[in-house]
Each structure stands twice: as C-alpha cells, then as structure tokens.
Design a protein around this motif. Structure first.
Motif, short mmCIF file in Angstrom:
data_model
loop_
_atom_site.label_atom_id
_atom_site.label_comp_id
_atom_site.label_asym_id
_atom_site.label_seq_id
_atom_site.Cartn_x
_atom_site.Cartn_y
_atom_site.Cartn_z
N ARG A 1 43.15 39.25 41.90
CA ARG A 1 41.72 39.52 42.01
C ARG A 1 41.27 39.53 43.47
NH1 ARG A 1 39.21 34.63 39.21
NH2 ARG A 1 40.78 33.67 40.57
N GLY A 2 42.18 39.05 44.37
CA GLY A 2 41.83 38.97 45.79
C GLY A 2 41.26 37.63 46.18
N VAL A 3 41.46 36.63 45.34
CA VAL A 3 40.91 35.30 45.59
C VAL A 3 42.04 34.38 46.03
CG1 VAL A 3 39.75 33.34 44.52
CG2 VAL A 3 39.09 35.67 43.91
N VAL B 1 47.22 34.62 47.43
CA VAL B 1 46.09 35.42 46.93
C VAL B 1 46.50 36.06 45.61
CG1 VAL B 1 44.55 37.35 47.46
CG2 VAL B 1 45.38 35.88 49.30
#
Lengths: 528, 304
Positions: A504-506, A501
C-alpha cells in the motif's frame, strides 16, 4: 650572521681580488682514523674520506704525488712526527724562495679539546700550532671531526663544550684558513648511502667542479666553502641534527685561493655538463651502483669532472626524476641537456624504493556516478575529494564524497531526493606498468543519508547513518607537473537502516540490511 | 569467547551506526496516510478476473455540493487515491492526499467542504485515472467521506451537522439538508443501557432492542430504543439513527460528539452524531451502473 651569509659576504668581498692557485710546492697531509677513544664507536668512512680528499687535490689541484702524504690509522705520535717532517721540507723550499702551501685535512673522532687518534689524543692547540707555525706561505686546515653514533655513525664533539677552532677570532698568522665540518656544539655525520661523511663528500664534489660558480674552470676556497656549506646543511637536514660547516679565513691581500682547476683537466677524466639547477645523484655503472657524487649546483649547466666511465645520473626535478645512462669518455664530455633520459614520477619511485623520498602526497578530484541504492532511485552523480599518501608498501587515503539520487515513486505522486555525504578511508596497492598504473584496494566509508520529499503529503524528511565497504579498482595515466588522469570504480556493499514498505506504500517496519551497488569515477590526481 | 579484533569492532560499530536515524524508504513509499479505510470487494455479475483490464476504485468528489439531483458526471476523481481491486478481496486502503481545492464545494459564507463517494471503473489504458471512455463498473453505496480543512457550520455541511476539520467516514446515503429536531421525551435513558453490548433484547432492559444486523452488522450487538409513533420514550443520551433501507425503521442509539465517546469497533458518525459500527467500504460491482441517489432528501420530521 649565518655561516652561509658569511660565506657569501666573504666571496663578495673578495670578488674583485685576483685568484691565485696553489703553488707547485704544495704539501697535502690527509689524516684519517676510523678509531677514536676507547669508548667511541668505530667510524666506517673516515680513512676513506682522507684518501678521497688527497686524491681529489692530487688530481684537480693538482698536487704532486710526492708531496701528498696519506696518514690512515695513525696515532697522535705518528701524526705529530709527520707534520714536523713536512714542515721541515717546506722550510727548505721556502728558504730557497719558492712559494709554498700546506693543506692539512683530518677526518675522525674529536672532542672539544683534542683529536682522538686510536686511543691517543692530539690537542687542538698543538695541531693549530703545527699548522699555524708552518713555514708555508698559505696554510689550510680542514677538520671533519668525528664522534660515535648510531645508524649514520654520527660524528662530532661532545655537547659539554664547543668545538671551536679559531672561529671568529683574529688569526695571528698570515695566509691561513680553517674550515670545519660543523659549528660549535654540532655533530658531523657519516652516510652509508654516500659512503662517506656529508661534509667531505660535498667538499670533494666541490673540487670536481660542482662549486665553480663563475664557470671559469677553477674552484676557489670561498666557492668550495659556500657549496659545501649548503649541501652539508641540506643533507644533515634529513638526519638527527643540522650541521653547519664553518670557516676562518685570513689570507691578507693575497686574493682568492684556488683549490682546484677541474676545467683544465684532461687525460683519463671526462666533463659532465649538468642541466638546470636541481639535485643530481651520480652512481657508478647502473642505477644500483655506488654513489659517486651527490650534486646540487647553484647555477645551470655546471660542469663536473669525473673519471671516464659509465654512470647512471638521476636528476631530481620538482615533479619527477629524470634518469640518464651516461658514457663519459676520457678527455671528452657529455652534456645532459642534450642527452636522452627516462622520466619517472615520484609515486613510482616510492613504490620501487628508488630515490630518497619514502612517501608522496596527493590530492584528487573525481566525478562520476554511483548505482542505485534504494529501489526506484536509479544511479546518480557523485563528487569526491581526497587526500592520499603513497608509501612503499601501499597507498592510503581519505575521501569526502557527495552524491545525489532522486525518483518520483511508483505512483509518481511522491518525488523525493536522496543526498549522501560520505567520509571514507582507502587502501590501495599499485602496479606500475610502462604507460599506466593500475591499482586495486578497498574503500571503507561511513555515510550520512538524507531523504527529502517534494510533496503536500505528510512525508517528513528522513536522516540516517550508514556504512559501506567497496572494492576499489583504478587506472592512472601520468601527465606532466605531477598530474595524473584517474579512472576508478568497483562494487559497493552498503549497510543501511531500511524501511519495510508494504504494497500500500505504508512503512510497516525497519531493518538494518545490506544493499549492493557500484560506482564509477573519473578525474585527476595531483602528486606533490 | 570470540575475540573482538579491530575488524570485528569496526563491523559492530558500522552496524550500530547504521541503526541510528530514520529508516530510508524506496520508491514504494507513499507517505503517512491521512486516513486508512478497510474494505472489501463484493462481485456481483462482474468477474474482475475476466475483465481483462485493471478495475480501480477511487474517491470521486462533489464540487457542486451534495443534492438529490446530483449526477455521475458531476463527480470529479481524485486519481492519486485510486487502488486496484481484486475479486472477493479485503483491502486496507490508505488515503495519502487531502483533496485539492477544485474538488471541494465552496458554500457562501462557509469554508470549503468536500464530500466523496467510492466509484469503481475499468482502467483500460492503465493510466491510473478514469477517462471518458472508461465506464464505471461499481460503487460503495453505503459509505461516503467528508473532509474540510476547517470546521464547517451545519448550514454548509453536506451532513447538515457541524463538521469538524479533517476526515470523516459517514454512512450513505446522507440526508440532504438540515436534520430535523426530535424533542426529548423524558429525561432518562428509558431504562435501557443505550449503546451497551447485547445478544438479545432482554439484555437491554424493558423497552430496549438489541441491534445485531439491521440494516448492517452491529459488532457484539448494541442496545437501542426504537422510535415509536407516538414516541413513548426518547433516551436522553441517544441519537436518532434511520435505516437507509427502510426509513420507517428508526432507533435511538448512543449519541456522541467524537470517537472517544464510542466503545470498541464503533465510531462517532458525523451525519447521525451517533456511535455506529466502523464498517468496511464495501465496493459492489454491478452492471449496468445508473444514476444513484447520493442523498435521500430531508430526514422525516418526528411524529407529532
């Protein structure tokens, strides 16, 4: 009807009949031969058994030494001549109007038709005629037959024909009883641990008092048979084949024959009063000494008579052993119910190779916590159920584990839960200390992971498989009834398919990678 | 050759089993983005590094609808969309959450619809939301976001156009109210390769112009037909685009109804229904921040 049932019925039928002891003119011919036919394996304890039986009847009968004939390693010719000589002596006493009795005991090899005595054969028909035709008022024939075997040197008849010695037939002579060590088609067995055959060992203990069911200090033939039957069947149940002693009893109108009177003994013997019904193992001197007696009285507080001396007595209770150091005084007695003892749990016995059992089963329930596996989840609760097997060299087990973790994410906007279901195998080595048992080992586990998200965002649940390898360290404290309190823990190395991850949290990728954590549990183990 | 012992076989099996299934995520995971914006920070008089507090940019929605009289205080933050700014940095900005109903306008007779603008503020107390005492320090003046859960008819849409359900990045400021109709002139594309790449006007054909950087960069250039007064030709496949810097500048660029109608780095802009460059969200930090026009009134009608 089984032999035990017949024994019980017989004992009940004779309950109201008065007992009569062996008369003073009782002859005992005890025959033992370790050697059978040329193709049969030598026995180890047949001659010893014959000696022990003669001694037991002489001491507890009591039978006069001059009327106790011990034939060890004799041929068929020698046995035949000895029986004829004894019958002649009996005839002389019987002719003088004296009550007489003849007890013949045989331990050795045989087949369906004859005893095997060092290369010679003595047909059963002839043996029966010699005993049945004896002028003695009461005749008792006890046969502990032999056959070559392995390990326990199995005794018994060849399977081609049944070994039946007047079983279930109407006896033609009055006052005769026959007891055999096994039923038709069964084998009789020796035991290295008992240093004798199962049947004779239990018969001797019966005569010592273990079979004194009514506690009157006397052991009758039905009492001795019932006790010997039950113990022989139990002992043979752990070996190659079951062994059912049998009898034919026809002492018309004469009541119960008393074989021994251990309760009246004095002199160089002592009385050992046992505790509650259980299996007792009595060894001479110490816990590694030779087995003197293996007892399983059918009533509480049974008294057995043993030579005075030092003994180690082991009482086998359902959840543990009780061990006693006993000093039995001549002419006196020791009551185990009041004696100090040391308690030993079954799992410790297995590991120390003490006792009969080679393994102990257990189940356990544990609760605790496991550490963080994925960043942000923190530790979470764990519940484990397990089954274990304590062996001499190690303990193995299987575990089922459920655990839970959760977190709200870095931003707090994506709470999620992480459930695990693990199935694992354990291998541990235990060290028994005076108050505790410590263990160390490993746990190998496969786990199913499930992540679920409580959110309106687009974040579907995730499922994955993983594996882990853990160090397992434990401490146990034994409690009554087979229970133990257990505390365990250790480091865990887990292998997971983890998402990569970015800031950005993606999710931008994934990789199978290790993760280190820990676990700590507490709970209870029940061994049975 | 290595021997496959039972231990190694078990290890291989364990690794193989671990590769099965979905990868597990940790606390950093935010979900699957609804839309991802590319942007950059253009420092003006502000030095972010000297602010001493985190500068954040978030979506601010218009529950009262978009109008020329809209004020800063009419805008409502969607805090979960906020990201931290770094000076002179480019960023990739995923938006994970649809706007909540209270952030949307509810026009009568139409589904709820939202329009959001990009505003920056100093998060002094670092609670990841804009508080009353935290001043705005910047905004993205030429970009806005539109969203609706259902299709919104033109009369209720902030863009004055039919708005399909979902997210739309649009050029700002938008026209307020319905767009005027420009009747066609001719039934051809005026001999111009409208929407094709170019490097100079001659590449587009007689009467065409190559847009390169007015009012913003056009990647690889794009051929267009300028709107003249009176109009000489209006391409049949064109859509009118009016410069937000100079309303007198108008061009006919390629018309579209969806992104698939546009080439390469171009996207179908909902407001203009034209293929326009996919532009960064350019966050401009200025001070002092004053009321900004969020929509620029009615689009001028065509010349008679």
């Amino acid at each position: 009807m089984s032999g035990l049932a017949r024994g019980v019925v017989l004992a009940a039928a004779l309950w109201a009949v008065s007992a009569f002891a062996l008369p003073d003119d009782t002859w005992v011919v005890s025959i033992g031969n370790n050697e059978g036919a040329s193709h049969e394996v030598s026995l180890l304890y047949a001659e010893r058994d014959a000696r022990e039986v003669a001694e037991a009847l002489r001491v507890h009968g009591p039978v006069a030494s001059r009327r106790s004939l011990l034939l060890l390693g004799e041929s068929a010719t020698g046995v035949r001549r000895a029986l004829q000589d004894v019958n002649a002596a009996i005839r002389e006493r019987a002719g003088a109007g004296q009550p007489t009795a003849l007890v013949v005991f045989y331990s050795g090899h045989a087949d369906a038709t004859a005893l095997h005595l060092g290369g010679e054969e003595l047909p059963f028909d002839e043996l029966r005629a010699l005993v049945q035709g004896s002028p003695a008022g009461v005749r008792l024939l006890i046969v502990d037959a032999c056959r070559s075997g392995v390990v326990t040197r199995v005794k018994g008849v060849k399977s081609a024909e049944s070994f039946r010695l007047d079983l279930q037939d109407t006896l033609t002579s009055e006052g005769m009883a026959i007891v055999t060590s096994s039923a038709a088609g069964e084998t009789s067995q020796e035991s290295d641990r008992l240093q004798g055959s199962f049947f004779t060992h239990h018969l001797i203990n019966a005569l010592r008092g273990a079979a004194d069911g009514d506690g009157d200090g006397k052991v009758t033939l039905p009492e001795a048979y019932a006790y010997t039957y039950a113990l022989t069947l139990r002992s043979s149940g752990d070996t190659l084949s079951l062994q059912h002693p049998t009898y034919a009893y026809d002492v018309k109108g004469k009541g119960q024959l008393v074989l021994s009177a251990p309760g009246l003994q004095a002199g160089r013997f002592g009385r050992l009063t046992l505790g509650e019904r259980a299996v007792y193992l009595v060894r001479a001197e110490r816990d590694t000494g030779p087995v003197v007696a293996e007892l399983a009285p059918m009533e509480d507080a049974r008294v057995v008579v043993l030579p005075a001396g030092q003994y180690f007595v082991q009482q086998r209770r359902p959840a543990e052993y009780r061990e006693y150091e006993v000093s039995l005084p001549a002419g006196g007695g020791v009551d185990l119910r009041a004696a100090p003892y040391r308690e030993v749990k079954y799992d410790r016995l297995v590991r120390s190779r003490g006792g009969e059992r080679r393994s102990v089963q257990s189940v356990l329930v544990l609760g605790g916590a496991s550490g963080e596996l994925l960043a942000g989840e923190g530790p979470g609760p764990v519940l484990q159920l397990g089954f274990g097997l304590d062996l001499e060299w190690a303990s193995v087990g299987a575990r089922l584990r459920g655990s839970f973790r959760g977190d709200s994410g870095v931003s707090g906007f994506l709470p999620h839960q992480h459930q695990e279901l693990g199935v694992g195998l354990t291998l541990q080595r235990f060290v028994d200390l005076p108050w505790l048992t410590v263990g160390f080992g490993v746990l190998l586990e496969g786990a199913y992971h499930r992540q679920s998200f409580s959110t309106a965002r687009d974040a579907p649940g995730r499922s994955s498989f993983g594996a882990s390898f853990a160090g397992l360290f434990s401490v146990e404290r034994a409690l009554p009834l087979g229970l133990s309190l257990r505390l365990e823990g250790g480091p865990v190395a887990a292998v997971l398919n983890r998402a990569q991850v970015d800031a950005r949290g993606v999710v931008v990728g994934s990789a199978v990678s290790p993760a280190a954590t820990w676990f700590l549990n507490g709970g209870a183990t029940w061994r049975f | 050759m290595a021997v496959l012992t039972p231990f190694r076989a078990g290890l291989v099996l364990a690794l193989a089993a671990s590769a099965c299934g979905d990868p597990l995520v940790d606390e950093r995971y935010q979900g699957t983005a609804k839309v991802t914006l590319q942007g950059n920070v253009q420092p003006s008089t502000y030095d972010i590094d000297g602010l001493g507090a985190e500068v954040r940019t978030a979506l601010f929605w218009t529950p009262k609808g978009v109008s020329p009289s809209m004020k800063l205080e009419d805008l409502v933050e969607q805090p979960e969309t906020g990201i931290a700014m770094e000076a002179a940095r480019s960023f990739s900005w995923p938006i994970f959450d649809d706007p909540r109903p209270e952030l949307l306008a509810h026009p009568p007779g139409a589904p709820a619809v939202g329009a959001a603008f990009f505003l920056s503020y100093r998060d002094v107390n670092q609670n990841r939301r804009q508080d009353a005492d935290e001043p705005f320090v910047g905004w993205a003046p030429v970009t806005a976001l539109l969203w609706s859960a259902q299709d919104v008819p033109a009369f209720a849409s902030p863009s004055g156009r039919l708005q399909r359900a979902g997210w739309h990045q649009v050029a700002a400021p938008m026209w307020c109210g319905p767009a005027p109709v420009f009747p066609p002139v001719g039934d051809t594309d005026c001999g111009v390769a409208v929407g094709e790449a170019c490097t100079q006007d001659a590449d587009c054909g007689q009467g065409g112009t190559c847009l390169k950087d007015d009012p913003w960069p056009w990647p690889s250039g794009t051929c267009a037909v300028p709107e003249t007064m009176p109009p000489s030709c209006r391409p049949k496949s064109g859509a009118l685009f009016v410069s937000h810097r100079d309303p007198a500048k108008k061009w006919w660029v390629k018309a579209c109804t969806s992104d698939s109608d546009c080439r390469g780095p171009y996207r179908c802009d909902l407001v203009n229904q034209a293929c326009l460059p996919i532009r960064d969200v350019a966050v401009l930090l200025t001070t002092p921040m004053s009321a900004k026009p969020w929509c620029r009134g009615q689009m001028p009608p065509p010349a008679p």
